[in-house]
Design an enzyme around this catalytic site. Structure first.
Site, PDB file in Angstrom:
ATOM      1  N   GLY A  16     -12.517   6.528  -4.869  1.00 37.51           N
ATOM      2  CA  GLY A  16     -13.029   6.221  -6.220  1.00 37.51           C
ATOM      3  C   GLY A  16     -12.016   6.418  -7.322  1.00 37.51           C
ATOM      4  N   THR A  17     -10.861   7.042  -7.001  1.00 42.35           N
ATOM      5  CA  THR A  17      -9.813   7.207  -8.023  1.00 42.35           C
ATOM      6  C   THR A  17      -8.675   6.208  -7.820  1.00 42.35           C
ATOM      7  OG1 THR A  17      -8.743   8.838  -6.604  1.00 42.35           O
ATOM      8  CG2 THR A  17     -10.246   9.699  -8.288  1.00 42.35           C
ATOM      9  N   LYS A  67       3.964 -16.134  -3.213  1.00 43.41           N
ATOM     10  CA  LYS A  67       4.116 -15.421  -4.477  1.00 43.41           C
ATOM     11  C   LYS A  67       5.283 -16.009  -5.258  1.00 43.41           C
ATOM     12  CE  LYS A  67       2.042 -11.078  -3.218  1.00 43.41           C
ATOM     13  NZ  LYS A  67       0.949 -11.198  -4.178  1.00 43.41           N
ATOM     14  N   ASP A 117     -14.151 -10.110   2.046  1.00 42.19           N
ATOM     15  CA  ASP A 117     -13.066 -11.035   1.706  1.00 42.19           C
ATOM     16  C   ASP A 117     -13.498 -11.625   0.372  1.00 42.19           C
ATOM     17  OD1 ASP A 117     -11.507 -13.288   1.236  1.00 42.19           O
ATOM     18  OD2 ASP A 117     -11.113 -13.573   3.354  1.00 42.19           O
ATOM     19  N   HIS A 118     -12.858 -11.173  -0.701  1.00 42.86           N
ATOM     20  CA  HIS A 118     -13.416 -11.527  -2.015  1.00 42.86           C
ATOM     21  C   HIS A 118     -13.348 -13.030  -2.302  1.00 42.86           C
ATOM     22  CE1 HIS A 118      -9.198 -10.908  -3.196  1.00 42.86           C
ATOM     23  NE2 HIS A 118      -9.455 -11.793  -4.124  1.00 42.86           N
ATOM     24  N   HIS A 129      -7.865 -14.883   3.825  1.00 45.06           N
ATOM     25  CA  HIS A 129      -8.400 -15.772   2.790  1.00 45.06           C
ATOM     26  C   HIS A 129      -8.290 -17.260   3.165  1.00 45.06           C
ATOM     27  CE1 HIS A 129      -8.637 -12.193   0.495  1.00 45.06           C
ATOM     28  NE2 HIS A 129      -7.375 -12.134   0.160  1.00 45.06           N
ATOM     29  N   GLU A 187       0.414 -17.908  -6.152  1.00 41.88           N
ATOM     30  CA  GLU A 187       0.455 -16.879  -7.192  1.00 41.88           C
ATOM     31  C   GLU A 187       1.767 -17.007  -7.946  1.00 41.88           C
ATOM     32  OE1 GLU A 187      -1.348 -12.899  -5.743  1.00 41.88           O
ATOM     33  OE2 GLU A 187      -0.505 -13.868  -3.984  1.00 41.88           O
ATOM     34  N   ASP A 226      -1.268 -10.836   4.842  1.00 40.59           N
ATOM     35  CA  ASP A 226      -1.957 -10.488   3.596  1.00 40.59           C
ATOM     36  C   ASP A 226      -2.890 -11.602   3.128  1.00 40.59           C
ATOM     37  OD1 ASP A 226      -2.334  -8.697   1.328  1.00 40.59           O
ATOM     38  OD2 ASP A 226      -1.277 -10.218   0.147  1.00 40.59           O
ATOM     39  N   ASP A 238      -6.653   2.352  -7.076  1.00 39.55           N
ATOM     40  CA  ASP A 238      -6.369   1.137  -7.847  1.00 39.55           C
ATOM     41  C   ASP A 238      -7.502   0.103  -7.745  1.00 39.55           C
ATOM     42  OD1 ASP A 238      -4.410  -0.589  -9.255  1.00 39.55           O
ATOM     43  OD2 ASP A 238      -4.586  -1.774  -7.408  1.00 39.55           O
TER      44      ASP A 238
HETATM   45  P1  NAP Z   1      -4.840   3.445  -3.712  1.00 39.46           P
HETATM   46  O1  NAP Z   1      -4.669   3.114  -5.140  1.00 39.46           O
HETATM   47  O2  NAP Z   1      -3.694   4.070  -2.979  1.00 39.46           O
HETATM   48  O3  NAP Z   1      -6.098   4.406  -3.591  1.00 39.46           O
HETATM   49  C1  NAP Z   1      -6.421   5.101  -2.429  1.00 39.46           C
HETATM   50  C2  NAP Z   1      -7.624   5.976  -2.700  1.00 39.46           C
HETATM   51  O4  NAP Z   1      -7.891   6.743  -1.525  1.00 39.46           O
HETATM   52  C3  NAP Z   1      -7.425   6.957  -3.839  1.00 39.46           C
HETATM   53  O5  NAP Z   1      -8.624   7.067  -4.564  1.00 39.46           O
HETATM   54  C4  NAP Z   1      -7.132   8.273  -3.103  1.00 39.46           C
HETATM   55  O6  NAP Z   1      -7.555   9.296  -3.938  1.00 39.46           O
HETATM   56  C5  NAP Z   1      -8.025   8.121  -1.889  1.00 39.46           C
HETATM   57  N1  NAP Z   1      -7.592   8.913  -0.756  1.00 39.46           N
HETATM   58  C6  NAP Z   1      -6.373   8.916  -0.142  1.00 39.46           C
HETATM   59  N2  NAP Z   1      -6.361   9.812   0.874  1.00 39.46           N
HETATM   60  C7  NAP Z   1      -7.581  10.373   0.911  1.00 39.46           C
HETATM   61  C8  NAP Z   1      -8.195  11.343   1.747  1.00 39.46           C
HETATM   62  N3  NAP Z   1      -7.524  11.947   2.744  1.00 39.46           N
HETATM   63  N4  NAP Z   1      -9.472  11.681   1.515  1.00 39.46           N
HETATM   64  C9  NAP Z   1     -10.169  11.104   0.505  1.00 39.46           C
HETATM   65  N5  NAP Z   1      -9.655  10.165  -0.305  1.00 39.46           N
HETATM   66  C10 NAP Z   1      -8.377   9.807  -0.112  1.00 39.46           C
HETATM   67  O7  NAP Z   1      -5.265   2.179  -2.855  1.00 39.46           O
HETATM   68  P2  NAP Z   1      -6.056   0.878  -3.370  1.00 39.46           P
HETATM   69  O8  NAP Z   1      -5.060  -0.087  -3.878  1.00 39.46           O
HETATM   70  O9  NAP Z   1      -7.164   1.292  -4.256  1.00 39.46           O
HETATM   71  O10 NAP Z   1      -6.593   0.279  -2.006  1.00 39.46           O
HETATM   72  C11 NAP Z   1      -7.729   0.777  -1.345  1.00 39.46           C
HETATM   73  C12 NAP Z   1      -8.050  -0.126  -0.174  1.00 39.46           C
HETATM   74  O11 NAP Z   1      -8.352  -1.425  -0.665  1.00 39.46           O
HETATM   75  C13 NAP Z   1      -6.896  -0.331   0.803  1.00 39.46           C
HETATM   76  O12 NAP Z   1      -7.418  -0.513   2.092  1.00 39.46           O
HETATM   77  C14 NAP Z   1      -6.244  -1.604   0.315  1.00 39.46           C
HETATM   78  O13 NAP Z   1      -5.549  -2.260   1.348  1.00 39.46           O
HETATM   79  C15 NAP Z   1      -7.475  -2.381  -0.097  1.00 39.46           C
HETATM   80  N6  NAP Z   1      -7.215  -3.424  -1.092  1.00 39.46           N
HETATM   81  C16 NAP Z   1      -6.680  -3.111  -2.293  1.00 39.46           C
HETATM   82  C17 NAP Z   1      -6.462  -4.102  -3.228  1.00 39.46           C
HETATM   83  C18 NAP Z   1      -5.922  -3.808  -4.601  1.00 39.46           C
HETATM   84  O14 NAP Z   1      -5.798  -4.743  -5.374  1.00 39.46           O
HETATM   85  N7  NAP Z   1      -5.610  -2.580  -4.925  1.00 39.46           N
HETATM   86  C19 NAP Z   1      -6.785  -5.447  -2.912  1.00 39.46           C
HETATM   87  C20 NAP Z   1      -7.345  -5.723  -1.679  1.00 39.46           C
HETATM   88  C21 NAP Z   1      -7.553  -4.704  -0.780  1.00 39.46           C
HETATM   89  P3  NAP Z   1      -6.993  10.782  -3.953  1.00 39.46           P
HETATM   90  O15 NAP Z   1      -5.514  10.704  -3.923  1.00 39.46           O
HETATM   91  O16 NAP Z   1      -7.584  11.326  -5.219  1.00 39.46           O
HETATM   92  O17 NAP Z   1      -7.555  11.414  -2.758  1.00 39.46           O
END
Ligand code: NAP
Length: 484
Positions: free
Chosen positions: A18-19, A331, A177-178, A240, A216, A235, A21
């Site tokens: 929840g914290t 990209k 898959d958005h 997609h 992109e 990716d 990206d």
């Molecule tokens: P991120 O920014 O690295 O966030 C990861 C999250 O996981 C953080 O909230 C982190 O919070 C938490 N976390 C990490 N280790 C943890 C643990 N041991 N226990 C509990 N929480 C933990 O990654 P993201 O970009 O949001 O991506 C999340 C997922 O969505 C990934 O699978 C990514 O491939 C997918 N995704 C992301 C995007 C995008 O645009 N960002 C797009 C498509 C798919 P803490 O550090 O506070 O624990």
């Protein structure tokens, strides 16, 4: 025309990560917009969970900042925002340890739908599923949402499916898959299966070829570390573009029901021919005047990861034998533009003679920007001077055809999260679909590795490597312009 809001039962949505990206940019703003639309009725709640040391007030401030940054218009209604934030809570929790899990188990309500959004790296999916089970939170009314990438090859996708299946049934697993949540993608099904006009022509007898482009204009940006391990094939193409291909090519399902639709999509993937090396082009963008090249951006001077891939694919079934599907994604291309173009064959005989030129019907499904559907038809150029033909678009851009409010439909994440709450899996990938998609892309990637093949450099702001243009030129065809 104002979109209809279908109420949903009260729910708890738990955002693991929840914290992160994705939560900040997509999930939390989407939930707020659904709240404003009246779809988070009753006592529905959002519970963030991660390791960061935040109290409830700290997390609410985080959520408020995220909404302000990624949906500035929505925050104008301060009353809505504070009422929404009252439904938000936070649990400090480690997916790999036991800290925090008792607290979460006490917080979630067992008498309502509970959706657990795994917005964390796939390495944590197994830990989360296991602990949800151990702490008694994986009963029949619970469901999990998992993000891409779902594995990095067939073996790892199978492992993930196996791990999740230990604690959740397939009907409880929502692989997101958005692209499938986009309004136009669903409209594609409405256009195909709701009209008599298209389906009789939807086959190799009338369709010359189909192009799918997801372009992109940005580079890898802050996702360099992840991206360099994945590349465009893993990716974008494996998920997609293949999902779009399936929706375009599938047989009409007997009904609009999750398994009927997913069965048909699966059959398409199974009917795809293996791709010969000369039917794939991979590229990597170079430095531009102001912008760094791919290798600089990912800080890997020898990287051979592709930021562009183009494929000529063939589907060996009765409907599509002989009709090529050209797919490309990359990209730092000319523009941010995604579309599917169904290019129909020439009329068998032109009564207007060669001077009338070559005119073709093209059905274009635009995913971004300006979602909409357009059919190119040939008419007479108005005015005197004989029979000159021109192509004009019959434009079904929603905002123009249905009124300005029609462009105000929920974004993909809003729709998909609400589908999870309703228990509708139609727009989510089933485990066997994902595995089958990897079975098709794995040999292509393995071929590159075995041959030690490096991606072809291409100029930033271009349409990709020239070889990708040749992929079509040698068939006597041309890619459509990449235009925003
Ligand atoms: P991120 O920014 O690295 O966030 C990861 C999250 O996981 C953080 O909230 C982190 O919070 C938490 N976390 C990490 N280790 C943890 C643990 N041991 N226990 C509990 N929480 C933990 O990654 P993201 O970009 O949001 O991506 C999340 C997922 O969505 C990934 O699978 C990514 O491939 C997918 N995704 C992301 C995007 C995008 O645009 N960002 C797009 C498509 C798919 P803490 O550090 O506070 O624990």
């Amino acid at each position: 025309m104002v979109s209809r809001v279908i109420p949903v039962e009260p729910f708890d949505l738990i955002v693991f990560g929840g914290t992160g990206d994705l939560a900040r940019r997509k999930i939390l703003p989407a939930l707020f917009r659904r709240y404003c639309a009246g779809q988070m009725g009753g006592s529905s709640r959002v519970i963030g969970a991660a390791r960061s040391d935040l109290d409830e007030a700290g997390y609410r401030a985080f959520v408020s900042d995220a909404i302000a940054e990624f949906d500035p218009d929505a925050t104008q209604n301060r009353d809505h925002l504070s009422a929404f934030l009252e439904r938000v809570s936070y649990v400090i929790l480690d997916a790999r340890g036991d800290a925090g899990w008792d607290k979460l188990a006490a917080l979630v309500q067992k008498d309502r739908v509970r959706a657990y959004y795994f917005s964390v790296g796939p390495g944590l999916f197994g830990d989360l599923a296991q602990r949800l089970h151990t702490y008694g939170m994986s009963d029949a009314d619970s469901r999990i949402v998992v993000e891409k990438p779902f594995g990095r090859d067939l073996a790892s996708a199978r492992d993930l499916n196996r791990v999740l299946a230990q604690h959740f049934e397939e009907r409880q697993i929502y692989r997101i898959d958005h692209y499938l949540g986009k309004e136009t993608v669903q409209n594609l099904m409405a256009v195909r299966f709701g009209n008599m006009l298209f389906e009789p022509l939807w086959n190799s007898q009338y369709v010359d070829h189909i192009q799918i482009t997801v372009a992109e204009s940005v580079g890898v940006g802050g996702r360099g570390e992840y991206y360099d391990r994945a590349g465009a094939m893993r990716d974008m193409m494996q998920n997609h573009l293949m999902q779009l291909l399936c929706l375009i090519a599938m047989e009409p399902p007997a009904k609009f029901d999750p398994d009927a639709v997913r069965d048909e999509k699966l059959k398409v993937i199974r009917a795809l021919d293996p791709v010969e090396p000369d039917c794939v082009v991979r590229g990597q963008y170079q430095a531009d005047d102001g912008a760094p090249g791919y290798r600089d951006e990912v800080e890997a001077p020898d990287s051979t990861t592709e930021s562009f891939v183009a494929i000529r694919a063939h589907i060996s079934n009765w409907r599509w034998a002989g009709t090529p599907f050209y797919l490309r994604t990359g990209k730092r291309l000319k523009a941010r533009a995604s579309e599917i173009a169904v290019v129909f064959k020439d009329a068998p005989h032109s009564i207007f003679g060669v001077q009338a030129g070559r005119h073709r019907n093209i059905l274009t499904i635009r995913l971004q920007p300006n979602e909409g559907i357009e059919l190119g038809v040939t008419i007479k150029e108005p005015g005197p001077g004989g029979m000159r033909l021109i192509d004009v678009p019959l434009d079904m851009t929603f905002a123009e055809a249905l009124g300005p409010d029609s462009a105000d439909f929920p974004d993909a994440y809003e729709r998909l999260i609400m589908d999870v709450i309703r228990g509708n899996q139609t727009l989510f990938m089933r485990g066997d679909e994902v595995e089958e998609a990897w079975s098709w892309t794995d040999p292509i990637i393995e071929g590159w590795e075995e041959r030690g093949e490096a991606p072809i450099p291409y100029a930033s702001g271009s349409a990709g490597p020239d070889d990708a243009l040749m992929l079509m030129h040698r068939d006597g065809r041309r890619w459509r312009e990449i235009r925003a």
